[in-house]
Every structure is written in structure tokens, then in C-alpha cells.
Design a protein around this motif. Structure first.
Motif, PDB file in Angstrom:
ATOM      1  N   LEU A   1      -1.128  -6.568  -4.088  1.00  0.00           N
ATOM      2  CA  LEU A   1      -2.339  -6.649  -3.296  1.00  0.00           C
ATOM      3  C   LEU A   1      -3.497  -5.946  -3.999  1.00  0.00           C
ATOM      4  CD1 LEU A   1      -3.263  -7.879  -0.682  1.00  0.00           C
ATOM      5  CD2 LEU A   1      -2.742  -5.740   0.471  1.00  0.00           C
ATOM      6  N   GLN A   2      -3.205  -4.840  -4.679  1.00  0.00           N
ATOM      7  CA  GLN A   2      -4.264  -4.138  -5.404  1.00  0.00           C
ATOM      8  C   GLN A   2      -4.818  -5.007  -6.533  1.00  0.00           C
ATOM      9  OE1 GLN A   2      -5.569  -0.823  -4.657  1.00  0.00           O
ATOM     10  NE2 GLN A   2      -7.088  -1.985  -5.822  1.00  0.00           N
ATOM     11  N   GLN A   3      -3.921  -5.706  -7.241  1.00  0.00           N
ATOM     12  CA  GLN A   3      -4.363  -6.641  -8.278  1.00  0.00           C
ATOM     13  C   GLN A   3      -5.225  -7.748  -7.679  1.00  0.00           C
ATOM     14  OE1 GLN A   3      -0.776  -8.076 -10.157  1.00  0.00           O
ATOM     15  NE2 GLN A   3      -0.063  -6.016 -10.631  1.00  0.00           N
ATOM     16  N   THR A   4      -4.837  -8.176  -6.503  1.00  0.00           N
ATOM     17  CA  THR A   4      -5.591  -9.238  -5.837  1.00  0.00           C
ATOM     18  C   THR A   4      -6.986  -8.754  -5.462  1.00  0.00           C
ATOM     19  OG1 THR A   4      -3.520 -10.113  -4.941  1.00  0.00           O
ATOM     20  CG2 THR A   4      -5.565 -10.851  -3.910  1.00  0.00           C
ATOM     21  N   ILE A   5      -7.067  -7.569  -4.907  1.00  0.00           N
ATOM     22  CA  ILE A   5      -8.374  -7.000  -4.543  1.00  0.00           C
ATOM     23  C   ILE A   5      -9.251  -6.868  -5.780  1.00  0.00           C
ATOM     24  CG2 ILE A   5      -9.525  -4.944  -3.651  1.00  0.00           C
ATOM     25  CD1 ILE A   5      -7.063  -4.525  -1.825  1.00  0.00           C
ATOM     26  N   ASN A   6      -8.654  -6.415  -6.891  1.00  0.00           N
ATOM     27  CA  ASN A   6      -9.412  -6.252  -8.130  1.00  0.00           C
ATOM     28  C   ASN A   6      -9.898  -7.588  -8.691  1.00  0.00           C
ATOM     29  OD1 ASN A   6      -8.907  -3.515  -7.925  1.00  0.00           O
ATOM     30  ND2 ASN A   6      -7.173  -3.545  -9.341  1.00  0.00           N
ATOM     31  N   SER A   7      -9.209  -8.680  -8.324  1.00  0.00           N
ATOM     32  CA  SER A   7      -9.578 -10.001  -8.853  1.00  0.00           C
ATOM     33  C   SER A   7     -10.707 -10.653  -8.073  1.00  0.00           C
ATOM     34  CB  SER A   7      -8.352 -10.935  -8.826  1.00  0.00           C
ATOM     35  OG  SER A   7      -7.325 -10.441  -9.651  1.00  0.00           O
TER      36      SER A   7
ATOM     37  N   GLU B   1       7.575  -7.553  -4.432  1.00  0.00           N
ATOM     38  CA  GLU B   1       6.121  -7.416  -4.522  1.00  0.00           C
ATOM     39  C   GLU B   1       5.442  -8.246  -3.430  1.00  0.00           C
ATOM     40  OE1 GLU B   1       4.737  -8.489  -8.369  1.00  0.00           O
ATOM     41  OE2 GLU B   1       5.357  -6.627  -9.333  1.00  0.00           O
ATOM     42  N   ARG B   2       5.936  -9.465  -3.257  1.00  0.00           N
ATOM     43  CA  ARG B   2       5.386 -10.309  -2.193  1.00  0.00           C
ATOM     44  C   ARG B   2       5.674  -9.708  -0.819  1.00  0.00           C
ATOM     45  NH1 ARG B   2       7.168 -16.516  -3.784  1.00  0.00           N
ATOM     46  NH2 ARG B   2       5.948 -16.741  -5.718  1.00  0.00           N
ATOM     47  N   GLN B   3       6.904  -9.231  -0.647  1.00  0.00           N
ATOM     48  CA  GLN B   3       7.278  -8.607   0.634  1.00  0.00           C
ATOM     49  C   GLN B   3       6.329  -7.471   0.990  1.00  0.00           C
ATOM     50  OE1 GLN B   3      11.335  -7.230   0.508  1.00  0.00           O
ATOM     51  NE2 GLN B   3      12.093  -9.054   1.549  1.00  0.00           N
TER      52      GLN B   3
ATOM     53  N   PRO C   1      -2.535   0.301  -1.243  1.00  0.00           N
ATOM     54  CA  PRO C   1      -1.858  -0.972  -0.994  1.00  0.00           C
ATOM     55  C   PRO C   1      -0.868  -1.263  -2.109  1.00  0.00           C
ATOM     56  CG  PRO C   1      -4.079  -1.356  -1.823  1.00  0.00           C
ATOM     57  CD  PRO C   1      -3.948   0.122  -1.583  1.00  0.00           C
ATOM     58  N   PRO C   2       0.115  -2.135  -1.896  1.00  0.00           N
ATOM     59  CA  PRO C   2       1.088  -2.467  -2.935  1.00  0.00           C
ATOM     60  C   PRO C   2       0.404  -3.056  -4.169  1.00  0.00           C
ATOM     61  CG  PRO C   2       1.224  -4.005  -1.094  1.00  0.00           C
ATOM     62  CD  PRO C   2       0.342  -2.889  -0.664  1.00  0.00           C
ATOM     63  N   SER C   3       1.104  -2.994  -5.302  1.00  0.00           N
ATOM     64  CA  SER C   3       0.498  -3.380  -6.581  1.00  0.00           C
ATOM     65  C   SER C   3      -0.017  -4.809  -6.572  1.00  0.00           C
ATOM     66  CB  SER C   3       1.518  -3.201  -7.708  1.00  0.00           C
ATOM     67  OG  SER C   3       2.667  -3.998  -7.470  1.00  0.00           O
TER      68      SER C   3
END
Length: 895
Positions: free
Chosen positions: A412-418, A331-333, A408-410
Motif C-alpha cells: 500500500l505504501q508503494q501504491t501511495i507513492n505511485s 502483501e495483498r492480504q 501502512p503495509p509495503s
């Protein structure tokens, strides 16, 4: 207490609340220390020690520091492990009736620092609590961690740890500043001993009842406003809950606030992460160089290009706890990969991040009630950037033209949503706080006009009153004819009319004398008294009202703590992901393939630190293939300075980078996860604990052999070099066999003992490699290339020559080397003739001792001959002693 002045009675009453702390007692523009505190403070801070009268014919030692410079002095006290109680004046001395009211507003300790000037912005400042339970053959430990400055709060438990290994590893990883232990523990306890070994760690005994589960549980649920702790994953961890309760109680006791920024507690397990003990961290120079103790030149130093303080702390955390879950690593990669391929996105994001303040520590100051208006304004300015960051991230999709999926990867998508810019809070701060507020929050000048109508009314009175005073001065000059007449103000006498002495004859009869000075008289009038009351009353009310309004704004910020923390964490993650992508692009790193298969396959691998300090294109890359079968132990031989140590360490660093989710310095890499990285490198002693360099080496080697598993990666450099040649060779030989036969770990074993290369013929999983060199015109050229096969020379004298040893020393060394090699060959030929089995089996002790003695057997001697033939194996200890004594007597009487 009756013998003391009222001020000193107040001091002693406050001092009794924290007798173990140095009390900084605010008196006007100074923080003063009295008695023993003054003596200690003067010594630690290099202050002048004076005396203060505290009653009839009584004095006490006194030392003080200016209030505006207190942080500098506070930093020095904290650095030396002191606890400092800060006592403030709670009312204006002008209006105090009797002794000014004072109160301890905060106790500062090494683990509870909030001031940015006292903290490293990219390093957490941890306070820990240890809650041990001793059974007959077992120790259970509850462990809690808190960073007051950021609101981070974690717990875990260690069980079945008789040697306290896991706890020791966590202490080394976290480098905490302060530790709470139950005060019932003896200072002779192993726990105290372990903590005292940690550098810069202050150990503080705390009330034992605060560690009790029944005390801690309701304290924690009340703070988090929950009915249970199940949602935090620590419901059944009684010792961990006890340690967390102790930390919370201690923080509330020292900070005198509700700690609103500590909104959650996370339960973690060390089993989730690759374990890096202090030895490995130091040998690989992950965070600091061994010699200079500097971040520059460490692994973190070359990959930390984070923009924000929050990102810097998160990257450091990732590096100290690489993951073991392959899916989480991927996920980080994917997040790093997303930024790797889009230079414009990466550049725009990082430019925006450069405007973000440290939201986590701003919240820490706000939650503890020590933030000023500039802190609140900094928080608002950071939130103002969030919409632009969201826009940059969302506009980059779709991006199929550069080989990236539309979404975007999951992670990053979670990060954008946060990312939450909290518009209502931004608007409130924008309307309320002036653009350039003062440092103090209790002297006014914080709040904008038109924010609060009653404040505007008071300001109008104050401004109008000051205009009236100017008009009064002009009017009185005209009425009296005194051109030098002035209307002035000071804090003691308020407003007054000042007339110089040569003009006193012109003073009107309605002037009332107020004060006489050397060159003038000061007067007032009924009209001036009335306006003075209005103006001063308005100004006092304004200051009080502004502070109240600021406190309300601060409470509204606190109400949004969770949303701000969520945004702060998202920004930190974006910073780390884009940083790792930036480093990968700039220095030509590749995305490694991760696998559960126990192999490490690297093509053109490089040392991420050393290559950065060499001229471009000068670092020589090398391949690596290692597994747990036929290639599980790679024996690396070669001359000094050829690059053995660099090579084996770069493999460890590449594996480590892979498991934090980073790209790695190689052309390609396939990395099987490792559960631990062990290192045994270099020579160092520990004289304080009575350990020689060789004892330290053996302790580290023993730790590896006892704790390594088949999933570990072992980096061994020069095992056995701290003792005599054949002792060391024997130990290195046995260690290699044990790792190969019993541990089955992937191992890189660098050595100068060329005799070990013989093991490859009898150990199925061992392979010989060496670092290639070339000789030309009596010079050695290091190629730094790892090639298959053993090396048969060390080239130590050549290296000594490069180092600049005198030529006479070099020449003599060559002569001695020739003699030693000559006699060594003779001994080996004799051994081969009498013991042919040595070529296929590890040498027996009596054979080795024969070889070792032969190095020094230049001239035959009867006593030496007898020593060589002496067999004590069948004798009792007493008989052996008698035999040796007989030989000793012979030595005395023979030349």
C-alpha cells in the motif's frame, strides 16, 4: 483503371492496401462500400444493396452507412470477425482541387478495438501471437499478448509441451479475440485446430518474417528506445521475442500510429500462478454461470464491487491467476486488512474513486490518435481527484487506536507513492480545453479564449465580421427601403444579400446578381465580398489552428504516459484492495492463515455465491479438515439435494479466494497453498467433437489423473455416473484408489456409490463423511450438515417427489426399488458365502458381473444360465466367436 471514374480509381488504390478488409470509404456524410465489400456488408448489416455508376455504362454494388452511426455498424462487423479499414477525407471538399484526398487512417479488427461502445469496460480485449517451433519430439512456443486499448504487453514461452496443454490453458484463461499465426503454418496444423476451438477467436495468418527474431528484436528495441531487451527479461527468449515483434508490427500496420501508450513489455511464467483450466473455471462458475452464461451468480459477480473499470479488470486478472508465492499473497492480504478495519477511510476512498475515468483506455485512445477533447478533459478530471485520494490515505496514519500499525503495509505504501497527479499537465488542460468541447476535433470550438493570442485575434476578426454583417443588413434595409432584405450565408455560395421578387424593383444598381431562386434573387457587393474573404479566412484558420493546438496538447499528454499509467495502476490496486475489504466486512469474511503446510482447515466455511442468494441466516456452514496424510481423500456421500456439490465446491472457492489475497467466507481458515484446482462435475456432452457425456467425463478424469500433483486440490463429483451402474462403480473405485495411492492430492470425492465407503477400511488416507438428513412423516428434511461416517441411502425417490413427479410414478418407483434391493441383497449374500475376501478387497470383475446380472435374473432360463457360466478366458478369439454363435442359435430356437 482508365475505365473508372477518378473516385473509383482512388477507391481501388486504397482497397489494394488492405484487400482482406472491408473498406469503409468516406464520401460526404456516408461511409460507402463498393463491389464485394458492399455485397458482404449489406448481408451482415442488413442494408439495402444499390448500384453506383463508376464509368461509361458500368455500375458496381453499393451499400453505405451514415458517418454519425458508424460505431454501431462497426461493432456488428467486428463481432462477426471482420477486419474493417476506415478511410477518411483528408481535406474539406469545398477546397479540393479534383478528387478529395483520402487516406486509410485505421484498420479495426476484433483484437484492435478502441471504441468504448465496442468493449466491455471490465474485460481486457486481447490480441495474441503464437510463434511455434517444431522439433522431432518437441514443440516450443513463443507467446505474446497485447491489449491495444490499455497498452498491456506480455510475453512468455512454453517448452516441452507435446500436448499443447499450457498453451490451451492460457487461451482459455485469456479468451483472446484475435490470434496471429505465421502464414507458413498449414491450416491442418494442430495450432490452427487448437485456436479454432476457442470461442469468438479470429485467427489471422500474418507474414512469417515478422515472427523472426532478427526482424522482431530491432523493431522492439527501437519502439522502447533501448539497446537491448535484457531489462524486460526476454533477451534470450527468441520465440517469445518473435511473437512480440509480430504483434507490434501488426498493431502499427493497422493503427497507423507509433503506439506511444505501449511503454513496456513484461515477461511472465505460468509457473508463478495457480493453474485454472477451462473445465475448473466453468464448474466452479468463477466468471459466468454455466446455464445462463451470466456474470451475476458467478464468484466474480458476488465479489466484484469495484468502482472503476481499471479495478474491475485487475480483480478479474487476480481471479484468473491466483498466486503461488506466499509472501506476495500476504502483501495483498495486508493491503486488504488495512482497509478492512477503517470504515471511514474505505468509504471516503471509494467515493473519490467513483469520479475516476478509465485512464488506461483513455491513454490507449490518445496514444493511437483517436481521442477527442472530451477524452483529454476526462483524463484531467481524473487526475484532479488524485490529490484528494492522497490526502485521504495519508491522513489515516497513525491508527493505533483501531489495532493497526502506524505505517501502512509495503504494497500500500508503494501504491501511495505511485499516485502522481501531474500538476503541470492538469494546468495545461485546464487553461486550454473548453469545459464542454464538441465530439469532433476538426470543426473548432475546442480551445478556450486567452490560451493562444493568435487564435484570439482570429476570433476577434470573426466575431467582428459577424457583427459587421448584422450592421450591413440594417444599413441596406434603410438604404433600399426593402424591409425583408436579408444578409445570409451558406457553404456553397458564401455570404449574399437576398431580395424577394416583389422587391426587385428597389434593388440598387451597385448590387451584383449571384443566384436566382424560385422566390428571390441573391446579390453581392464589392464591400460584402471583401468582408466575406476576411471572415471566412479567419474561420478556416481558426479551425485549423485549434486542431493544431489540440494535437500539441495531445502530444504533451503522450509525453507523460508512463506517469499516468503508474497512477492508473495504483488507482486500480486501491480499488481492488478496498473492494475485497468491503465485501469481507459486509458479508462477514475472515482473514485466512496461509501456510506451505499441505492442509486445508476451515471452520464454518460457506459457499460465497449460494449464501448470497439465500435468505439471511439460512445457509448452513460446515467445517473441513484435509491434508496429504490420513485425511487426503474425503469421500462425501448423501442424498440428492443435500448439499454435497455445494460443500465440495465451497472448499475450492475458499482456497482460491485465499490465494488471490482475499478474506474468505468462514469463521476461520488455515489454507495450505495448492498448485492447481481440478474439478470433475456434472454431465455435459461435446457433440461437435463426437464426445458423449461419458466420454467428456472420462477425458476430464484422465486429465486430472495425469496432471494432478500432491500439492493439487481435487473436486470430484459423481465419477462414473455416465455409464452403467457397475462399470461406473468400478471406474470410481479404481480412480479413488489411484488418487489415494499414486497422486496423494487433497481430494473431496462426492458420490452416490455407497459401495465406495468400504474403501475407508483399506485406504489409510481416506475418511467417510455424509450429509445429514432426517426423515419425518415419510418426508425427508435436509440438514446440509457434513458429519463423519458413510451414508447408506440416496433418497432419490423423495427428491423426485419434491420435484413434483406424479404420485403413480413415485409409487411404482418404490415398488421397483423394493424388488431391486431384494435381489441385490440375495446376490450379495451368495457372493459373501462363496467369496468372503470381497469384504476386505476390491471386487474382481467376474464377481461384479455376477452381481450385475442378478439384478435382472427374475426367472431362471437355460440360455441365461449358460451365459452366466460361460468362460471365454482360455479360448482363442476365433473359438470364442464360434461359442457365442452357438449360443445365438440356441436363443433363436428357445422361448
Amino acid at each position: 483503371m482508365e475505365q473508372f471514374t477518378p473516385l473509383m480509381r482512388q477507391y481501388h488504390q486504397l482497397k489494394s492496401q488492405h484487400p482482406d478488409a472491408i473498406l469503409l470509404f468516406r464520401v460526404g456524410d456516408f461511409y460507402e462500400m463498393f463491389g464485394d465489400d458492399a455485397i458482404l456488408g449489406a448481408k451482415l448489416l442488413k442494408l439495402t444493396l444499390t448500384k453506383k455508376h463508376v464509368g461509361k455504362d458500368q455500375t458496381v454494388p453499393l451499400a453505405g452507412v451514415p458517418h454519425h452511426a458508424v460505431n454501431a455498424y462497426l461493432a456488428r462487423l467486428i463481432k462477426q470477425g471482420c477486419k474493417v479499414a476506415i478511410c477518411e477525407q483528408m481535406e474539406d471538399p469545398k477546397f479540393a482541387k479534383g478528387v478529395v484526398k483520402r487516406q486509410i487512417v485505421r484498420v479495426v479488427t476484433p483484437g484492435t478495438v478502441l471504441e468504448g461502445s465496442l468493449l466491455d469496460e471490465k474485460i481486457n480485449n486481447y490480441l495474441i501471437a503464437i510463434n511455434p517451433k517444431f522439433d522431432a519430439n518437441r514443440i516450443q512456443i513463443g507467446f505474446a499478448i497485447a491489449d491495444l486499448s490499455t497498452g498491456e504487453f506480455l510475453v512468455t514461452e512454453f517448452t516441452d509441451t507435446p500436448d499443447l496443454i499450457k498453451l490451451k490453458t492460457e487461451l482459455e484463461r485469456l479468451s483472446p479475440r484475435e490470434c496471429l499465426l505465421p502464414d507458413s503454418l498449414s491450416k491442418q496444423s494442430p495450432m490452427f485446430g487448437l485456436c479454432s476451438q476457442q470461442p469468438a477467436l479470429t485467427v489471422y495468418p500474418y507474414q512469417e518474417y515478422q515472427f523472426a527474431y532478427d526482424t522482431a528484436y530491432p523493431k522492439l528495441t527501437a519502439h522502447f528506445q533501448t539497446t537491448t531487451l535484457k531489462g524486460f527479461g526476454c533477451e534470450s527468449l527468441q520465440l517469445a521475442v518473435g511473437s512480440a515483434g509480430a504483434i507490434l508490427a501488426y498493431l502499427k500496420d493497422t493503427q497507423k500510429t507509433e503506439l506511444s501508450h505501449i511503454t513496456s513489455i513484461r515477461t511472465y511464467s505460468t509457473e508463478e500462478y495457480l493453474i485454472l483450466d477451462a473445465t475448473t473455471s466453468q464448474n466452479l462458475e468463477l466468471f459466468y454461470t454455466q446455464r445462463e452464461k451470466s456474470k451475476s451468480g458467478s464468484l466474480l459477480g458476488v465479489i466484484d464491487e469495484t468502482i472503476t473499470a481499471m479495478g474491475g479488470r485487475k480483480l478479474r486478472h487476480w481471479l484468473s491467476q491466483p498466486l503461488l508465492n506466499i509472501e506476495k499473497i500476504k502483501e495483498r492480504q495486508h493491503g486488504v486488512h488495512f482497509f478492512y478495519h477503517d470504515h471511514t477511510l474505505r468509504r471516503n476512498l471509494r467515493e473519490l474513486l467513483d469520479n475516476i475515468y478509465d485512464l488506461e483506455r483513455l491513454l490507449g485512445k490518445i496514444g493511437c490518435g483517436v481521442a477527442n477533447a472530451r477524452d483529454v478533459l476526462s483524463l484531467k478530471k481524473s487526475l484532479d481527484i488524485v490529490p484528494d485520494i492522497n490526502k485521504v490515505l495519508t491522513q489515516c496514519i497513525p491508527r493505533k487506536n483501531i489495532g493497526i500499525d502506524e505505517s501502512p503495509p509495503s504494497l500500500l505504501q508503494q501504491t501511495i507513492n505511485s499516485l502522481d497527479d501531474i500538476p503541470e499537465l492538469r494546468d495545461l488542460i485546464h487553461r486550454a480545453i473548453v469545459d464542454d468541447p464538441p465530439l469532433s476535433v476538426k470543426e473548432g470550438g475546442l480551445i478556450k479564449d486567452n490560451y493562444f493570442p493568435p487564435l484570439d485575434e482570429l476570433r476577434e476578426i470573426s466575431r467582428g465580421g459577424k457583427n459587421w454583417v448584422a450592421q450591413l443588413e440594417a444599413r441596406e434595409r434603410e438604404r433600399t427601403g426593402i424591409k425583408s432584405l436579408k444578409v445570409k450565408f451558406n457553404n456553397v455560395f458564401g455570404y449574399y444579400i437576398e431580395v424577394t421578387k416583389p422587391n426587385l424593383a428597389f434593388v440598387p444598381a451597385d448590387y451584383e446578381r449571384k443566384q436566382t431562386t424560385a422566390n428571390a434573387e441573391r446579390f453581392t457587393t464589392p464591400e460584402l465580398k471583401e468582408w466575406e474573404s476576411k471572415i471566412l479566412g479567419a474561420e478556416e484558420k481558426m479551425v485549423e489552428m485549434e486542431y493544431q493546438l489540440f494535437s500539441e496538447i495531445r502530444e504533451k499528454v503522450i509525453a507523460q504516459t508512463k506517469r499516468i499509467q503508474q497512477t492508473a495502476d495504483a488507482l486500480a490496486l486501491l480499488d481492488v484492495l478496498s473492494t475485497l475489504a468491503e465485501v469481507a466486512v459486509r458479508y462477514d469474511y475472515c482473514l485466512p492463515e496461509l501456510t506451505e503446510e499441505p492442509i486445508i482447515e476451515i471452520k464454518d466455511g460457506r459457499h460465497p455465491v449460494i449464501e448470497r442468494f439465500l435468505p439471511e441466516q439460512q445457509f448452513v456452514p460446515n467445517d473441513t479438515y484435509i491434508d496429504t496424510n490420513e485425511n487426503r481423500l474425503l469421500l462425501i456421500t448423501g442424498p440428492n439435494m443435500a448439499g454435497k456439490s455445494t460443500y465440495i465446491r465451497q472448499v475450492a472457492l475458499i482456497s482460491l479466494l485465499g490465494q488471490i489475497g482475499s478474506y474468505v467466507p468462514a469463521k476461520s481458515a488455515k489454507l495450505g497453498l495448492v498448485d492447481r484446482i481440478f474439478t470433475r462435475v456434472g454431465a455435459a456432452d461435446n457433440l461437435l467433437r463426437g464426445e458423449s457425456t461419458f466420454m467428456v467425463e472420462m477425458n476430464e478424469t484422465a486429465n486430472i489423473l495425469h496432471n494432478a500433483t500432491s500439492r493439487s486440490l481435487l473436486i470430484l463429483d459423481e465419477i462414473g455416473r455416465g455409464t452403467s451402474t457397475f462399470d461406473g462403480l468400478s471406474i470410481a473405485w479404481a480412480v479413488a484408489e489411484y488418487i489415494h495411492d499414486m497422486v496423494h492430492a487433497r481430494t473431496l470425492f462426492a458420490t452416490h456409490y455407497h459401495e465406495l465407503t468400504q474403501l475407508a477400511s483399506v485406504l489409510a488416507g481416506m475418511k467417510n463423511y455424509n450429509v445429514a438428513v432426517r426423515e419425518w412423516n415419510e418426508k425427508v428434511i435436509f440438514l446440509h450438515k457434513i458429519v463423519p461416517g458413510p451414508c447408506d441411502k440416496s433418497y432419490g425417490i423423495a427428491v423426485a417427489r419434491l420435484a413434483g413427479l406424479p404420485l403413480s410414478v413415485i409409487q411404482r418407483a418404490k415398488e421397483v426399488l423394493f424388488d431391486l434391493e431384494k435381489y441385490s441383497r440375495t446376490a450379495k449374500e451368495e457372493l459373501a458365502a462363496t467369496h468372503p475376501e470381497v469384504g476386505t478387497k476390491s471386487p474382481q470383475p467376474e464377481m461384479v458381473s455376477g452381481i450385475q446380472l442378478s439384478f435382472f435374473d427374475f426367472v431362471s432360463h437355460p440360455v441365461v444360465d449358460e451365459l452366466k457360466s460361460l468362460d471365454l478366458s482360455n479360448l482363442t478369439p476365433l473359438q470364442a466367436l464360434q461359442k457365442l454363435q452357438e449360443l445365438q442359435e440356441k436363443i433363436k430356437h428357445k422361448p
